[in-house]
Design a protein around this motif. Sequence first.
Motif, PDB file in Angstrom:
ATOM      1  N   ASP A 407      -4.624   6.676   2.768  1.00  0.00           N
ATOM      2  CA  ASP A 407      -4.399   7.647   1.699  1.00  0.00           C
ATOM      3  C   ASP A 407      -4.700   7.032   0.330  1.00  0.00           C
ATOM      4  O   ASP A 407      -5.221   7.704  -0.568  1.00  0.00           O
ATOM      5  CB  ASP A 407      -2.959   8.149   1.763  1.00  0.00           C
ATOM      6  CG  ASP A 407      -2.663   9.130   0.659  1.00  0.00           C
ATOM      7  OD1 ASP A 407      -3.016  10.304   0.829  1.00  0.00           O
ATOM      8  OD2 ASP A 407      -2.134   8.729  -0.394  1.00  0.00           O
ATOM      9  N   ARG A 409      -3.119   6.043  -2.327  1.00  0.00           N
ATOM     10  CA  ARG A 409      -2.553   6.447  -3.619  1.00  0.00           C
ATOM     11  C   ARG A 409      -1.262   5.679  -3.901  1.00  0.00           C
ATOM     12  O   ARG A 409      -0.368   6.176  -4.564  1.00  0.00           O
ATOM     13  CB  ARG A 409      -2.267   7.955  -3.620  1.00  0.00           C
ATOM     14  CG  ARG A 409      -3.524   8.802  -3.781  1.00  0.00           C
ATOM     15  CD  ARG A 409      -3.180  10.287  -3.723  1.00  0.00           C
ATOM     16  NE  ARG A 409      -2.766  10.684  -2.375  1.00  0.00           N
ATOM     17  CZ  ARG A 409      -2.221  11.857  -2.086  1.00  0.00           C
ATOM     18  NH1 ARG A 409      -2.011  12.748  -3.029  1.00  0.00           N
ATOM     19  NH2 ARG A 409      -1.870  12.144  -0.835  1.00  0.00           N
ATOM     20  N   LEU A 549      -1.383  11.695   7.453  1.00  0.00           N
ATOM     21  CA  LEU A 549      -2.386  11.881   6.395  1.00  0.00           C
ATOM     22  C   LEU A 549      -2.460  13.345   5.981  1.00  0.00           C
ATOM     23  O   LEU A 549      -2.551  13.672   4.797  1.00  0.00           O
ATOM     24  CB  LEU A 549      -3.757  11.398   6.887  1.00  0.00           C
ATOM     25  CG  LEU A 549      -3.912   9.878   6.890  1.00  0.00           C
ATOM     26  CD1 LEU A 549      -5.087   9.448   7.747  1.00  0.00           C
ATOM     27  CD2 LEU A 549      -4.068   9.356   5.466  1.00  0.00           C
ATOM     28  N   GLU A 553      -1.332  15.271   2.299  1.00  0.00           N
ATOM     29  CA  GLU A 553      -2.162  16.188   1.503  1.00  0.00           C
ATOM     30  C   GLU A 553      -1.400  17.483   1.178  1.00  0.00           C
ATOM     31  O   GLU A 553      -1.767  18.208   0.261  1.00  0.00           O
ATOM     32  CB  GLU A 553      -3.459  16.536   2.238  1.00  0.00           C
ATOM     33  CG  GLU A 553      -4.471  15.410   2.314  1.00  0.00           C
ATOM     34  CD  GLU A 553      -4.980  14.959   0.935  1.00  0.00           C
ATOM     35  OE1 GLU A 553      -5.033  15.793   0.007  1.00  0.00           O
ATOM     36  OE2 GLU A 553      -5.291  13.763   0.788  1.00  0.00           O
TER      37      GLU A 553
ATOM     38  N   TYR B  64     -12.355   5.792   4.179  1.00  0.00           N
ATOM     39  CA  TYR B  64     -11.596   7.030   4.335  1.00  0.00           C
ATOM     40  C   TYR B  64     -11.732   7.812   3.044  1.00  0.00           C
ATOM     41  O   TYR B  64     -11.419   7.308   1.962  1.00  0.00           O
ATOM     42  CB  TYR B  64     -10.129   6.713   4.638  1.00  0.00           C
ATOM     43  CG  TYR B  64      -9.312   7.945   4.925  1.00  0.00           C
ATOM     44  CD1 TYR B  64      -9.431   8.612   6.135  1.00  0.00           C
ATOM     45  CD2 TYR B  64      -8.446   8.452   3.971  1.00  0.00           C
ATOM     46  CE1 TYR B  64      -8.697   9.753   6.401  1.00  0.00           C
ATOM     47  CE2 TYR B  64      -7.698   9.600   4.223  1.00  0.00           C
ATOM     48  CZ  TYR B  64      -7.834  10.247   5.443  1.00  0.00           C
ATOM     49  OH  TYR B  64      -7.113  11.381   5.699  1.00  0.00           O
ATOM     50  N   LYS B  65     -12.222   9.030   3.172  1.00  0.00           N
ATOM     51  CA  LYS B  65     -12.381   9.896   2.004  1.00  0.00           C
ATOM     52  C   LYS B  65     -13.099   9.179   0.864  1.00  0.00           C
ATOM     53  O   LYS B  65     -12.548   9.040  -0.213  1.00  0.00           O
ATOM     54  CB  LYS B  65     -11.029  10.432   1.552  1.00  0.00           C
ATOM     55  CG  LYS B  65     -10.490  11.427   2.546  1.00  0.00           C
ATOM     56  CD  LYS B  65      -9.263  12.139   2.076  1.00  0.00           C
ATOM     57  CE  LYS B  65      -8.942  13.261   3.064  1.00  0.00           C
ATOM     58  NZ  LYS B  65      -7.587  13.744   2.953  1.00  0.00           N
ATOM     59  N   GLN B  67     -13.504   6.230   0.116  1.00  0.00           N
ATOM     60  CA  GLN B  67     -12.981   4.987  -0.441  1.00  0.00           C
ATOM     61  C   GLN B  67     -12.925   3.891   0.623  1.00  0.00           C
ATOM     62  O   GLN B  67     -12.746   4.178   1.803  1.00  0.00           O
ATOM     63  CB  GLN B  67     -11.574   5.224  -0.987  1.00  0.00           C
ATOM     64  CG  GLN B  67     -11.614   6.157  -2.178  1.00  0.00           C
ATOM     65  CD  GLN B  67     -10.265   6.292  -2.830  1.00  0.00           C
ATOM     66  OE1 GLN B  67      -9.277   6.561  -2.160  1.00  0.00           O
ATOM     67  NE2 GLN B  67     -10.223   6.094  -4.121  1.00  0.00           N
ATOM     68  N   ILE B  69     -11.034   1.143   2.429  1.00  0.00           N
ATOM     69  CA  ILE B  69      -9.624   0.885   2.681  1.00  0.00           C
ATOM     70  C   ILE B  69      -9.473  -0.421   3.444  1.00  0.00           C
ATOM     71  O   ILE B  69     -10.132  -0.625   4.465  1.00  0.00           O
ATOM     72  CB  ILE B  69      -9.022   2.025   3.542  1.00  0.00           C
ATOM     73  CG1 ILE B  69      -9.205   3.382   2.858  1.00  0.00           C
ATOM     74  CG2 ILE B  69      -7.561   1.741   3.861  1.00  0.00           C
ATOM     75  CD1 ILE B  69      -8.495   3.551   1.550  1.00  0.00           C
ATOM     76  N   ARG B 246     -11.564  12.630  -4.622  1.00  0.00           N
ATOM     77  CA  ARG B 246     -10.280  13.213  -4.976  1.00  0.00           C
ATOM     78  C   ARG B 246     -10.346  13.894  -6.337  1.00  0.00           C
ATOM     79  O   ARG B 246      -9.906  15.021  -6.514  1.00  0.00           O
ATOM     80  CB  ARG B 246      -9.157  12.174  -4.933  1.00  0.00           C
ATOM     81  CG  ARG B 246      -7.782  12.797  -4.994  1.00  0.00           C
ATOM     82  CD  ARG B 246      -6.651  11.848  -4.649  1.00  0.00           C
ATOM     83  NE  ARG B 246      -6.568  11.472  -3.256  1.00  0.00           N
ATOM     84  CZ  ARG B 246      -6.015  12.237  -2.299  1.00  0.00           C
ATOM     85  NH1 ARG B 246      -5.514  13.415  -2.584  1.00  0.00           N
ATOM     86  NH2 ARG B 246      -5.959  11.819  -1.056  1.00  0.00           N
TER      87      ARG B 246
END
Lengths: 645, 403
Positions: A407, A409, A549, A553, B64-65, B67, B69, B246
């Motif tokens: 993720d 973040r 995941l 979101e 992932y997305k 990016q 990781i 994002r």
Amino acid sequence: MSKLIDENEGAQYLYMGNEAIARGALEAGISLASGYPGTPSSEIIENLAKVAGERNLYVEWSTNEKVAMEVAAAASFAQLRSLCVMKQNGVNVASDFLLHLAGSGTRGGMVLVTCDDPGALSSVNEGESRHFFRMVEVPLLEPGDFQEAKDMTKWAFELSEELRSLVAVRSVTRMSHASGNVKIGKLPSTDKQAEFRYSGFILDPMEGIVGSAPVAFRHAEQQEKIKKVREIFEDCPFNTYEGPEKPDLLVITSSACTLYSREAINLLGLQDRVGLLKIGTTWPLPPRLLTKYLSLTDRILIVEEVLPFLEDNVKIIAAEQAKAIGVKTFYGKNNGTIPTAGEMNPDHVVAAFCKILNIEYVTMSSEYEQRAQLLGFTLVPNREQTFCPGCPHRASFWSIHNALQLDNRKGFVCGDIGCYTMAMLPTGFSTLKTVHSMGSGTGIASGFGKLGPFGMDQPVLSVCGDSTFYHAAMPALVNAVHHKSNIIMIVLDNSGTAMTGFQPHPGLAVSAMGDEVPAIDVAKICEAVGARVEVRDPFNLKETPDTLLELMEDQEGAKVLILRQKCALSPERKAKKYFEMQVDEERCIGEECGCNRLCTRILRCPGLFWDKEKKTARIDEVLCAGCGVCSYICPEEAIIRKEVA
Amino acid sequence: MQGGYEDLIIVGINQVGFKGRRSKEMDNQVQSRGQKELQEQVINAHLCVGCGACAYLCPYQVIYKDQTIVLHDCDLAEGRCYAFCPRTSTDYDAIRKALFDEEDLTLELGPIKGFYIVRAAGEVNRANAQHGGTVSALMALALEEGLIDAAIVAEGEDNFLHHGIAVTEPIDIKKRGKSKFIVSPTVAEFNKIAAGDAKKIGVVATPCQAQAFAKMRMKPIAGKESHIDKLQLVIGLFCGWALSWRKFTDLLRRSTSLESITGMDKPPGTQTVEIFTTNGTIILPVDDINTCIREACHYCIDSTAEFSDISVGSARLPESWEETKTWNQVIVRSERGQTLLELARSKNVLEFRDVPEGNFDELKKAAVEKKKGAIERLREKSGQPNDLIYLDENDPVIKKIMG
């Protein structure tokens, strides 16, 4: 027949401290016992539950300690004797009711046993319950050996009925979990009748209503009880003195510290120089008794664990009696003679004696210490705290960790109390970032989840076990849902209160006494509260992180992910392996792989090990619990799982 | 060669003597160059372009997305992750000279064998493509002619991301030609797919991805299999920047649902971006889009995919935008690229037209602008005029731009 219910009066048994306490309660003729599991207290309720049938008891593991105390209080109100058991943290949980119960008084004898954990051997705090009892004005007893653990528990019920007040008995880890000889007494008849009377004069302690109001009246009444018990304690046989008439030093101690102090006196041969005043009635202290012994000498050492509770109370009496007893020199916590953190032991007392009496004695030579350290570093294998082989938590935290990384973040997990607290450590991939009291993980998360308007965009997760869920996490979840706090609560449901020994909880269809009871479903509760709920098998390392995941979101309020898988040690599992695991030594290419030993270096299940000679990973067939999780992570698919029929 | 190349500055002389200097110095220091350094120097430093060169070589790095990781820490001192990354310090001049004909090298636009304006022959072949359909036509042709047996192209997902997939049938290429301005982890997909059965692989790559492939072709770590020899064709894409998934999807969600978006474009000369949706076109100011640009793109000096076999971008023509956007400009860079383009000509797969006067100069100018900007920002980032972080200040291209 269990030695706990032997009727052979005068027989001697080796009892664990907690068994001695249970026996004492049985000799007092209790009808009800309740508690919440917590090391080092759990064996008391467990043992009572085992003999519930023979002794006509009702025994339950309550949802939490506050409820446990309320359940026990009901029996007292109905004129039965009841026992309530918890570890120190539990007293914190129960303290609101405790204060009010102290105010309302009790009817049938009611005793609260709290088992503290100095040194935090099985806790995340070194909290002290003793202070609570001074604060709420309830008498406190502390056994100094195993015989006393039994005798004092029994006497506590009598005292409770004499005062119509709750009485507390405090044990510590070394008292609860060590064993000693106990001479047993008589078991009373089990024939008891319960009735709650409320039709008498409103303020009648036995016939009126039970409550702490009118406050000023009840409070004054309660303080009269404390005055009365102080008198009783003046002649209490649990306060003993051993030593010379005019000692050079008086040791005042209580609880397990009595044993440490006695050992130190014997070790140094100080029987003629040091007197030992062992206090069994720690609060309120009997002033005349104290005055008598404080008069024996000018130097006083107070030996107790963690905070200076006894010390403070002794000093108050010494100050009040200063004219009669003269000026004393006190040694203890406040002047640094005795450490204020960690467990006590005989060495600490020896060191105190040496300092005060100018004695040279080396408990451990520096040469020995250095050699021990050296050998420790070179010979002793590096053992870290780790989840058991096949523990579902390892798999859960693997997925949680990976999902948080993916993720990206800076999401984090608020931890809670259970085996899974170890996920602070590498065994759980250092996933937990806060750890406090039971249920706090979700409460804290609920707060973090409202910090969006202040620029916090990190995903907020919490974990709690199934037992913790019922204990204290439910209100936190309700709070999060109600306030649309954007969090994911992960319930690590391993079907039992695993850390303390698989005591049943409301999620299971069996009670402490083995009776069939309705199981209360975590998922249904969460759904009813209004949270979005997903249930996954943590052993599925594909679905679990994918679900997480997706939940991360979802920005709409509180979500619950239940990761359900039985504890590898669970009695229900009966050590059954789901899979026979094997490493294909052809496929595992070891150092050539580039995986840098992901299985044994990162996943670190004790069931896997690195064969230094063959340079491949291998399964330890004895330790492997057959969960199959490691087969997911090998990039060469060298870890093979075969379903066990 | 077509069109005005007279003023091309050909590199190849006067630039001997520094090749590999930086690397040698670093070798002498026995420096660790593994995952930890990749994280410190690239990922945490916001230089990661999300190409995926470090991913799927081991269980530790994944994409992932859009990016990169790092799932778990790896303590190996040397890793392909670091060695293949286009943003770890690199002697790009050495790579240019090793992979291309030295006489083709230019300072502004990399190696050039030819410059063309082309488009896929037949309107139907351009229908699913971003502009002239050239990339799809060339890749399909490479498959048909057996130059490659698998092509890695970007496949869109519901959530507006795309992943690379291996395509073996020419018809499947043409379905997947639209740009969404978010990087596809092409090199990561190569790492996955190349371990399989495909023997000759073609890829469509952004400039940074082409740089990664070029680094991989240098085989910087002996004895570690990377299947790079299977890479037979790199079709490069001109690129100004890519967007952060994002940030960009958050921006788009404010105007429309992601599911409704069919494509997007940036018409030249306007300060807007067009978002094509099933409910019509949405116009967004370019300033909004700029806030979504990946930080790493600001440090990129390559706008034309200089390390590819053949590079393709949208054309700049004097005609109307409607007409212009049916054409591509193409730079042929290697023998392989040349072979493919000539094949396309002889098989009538591509239509060719004259290169308008000044067109090439414009491209060069734009390329130099990007290089200048990137160098300036790298200097700012390092705080040192001569420290360009991943670039070698002695690289003749850099020297020329820095003046």
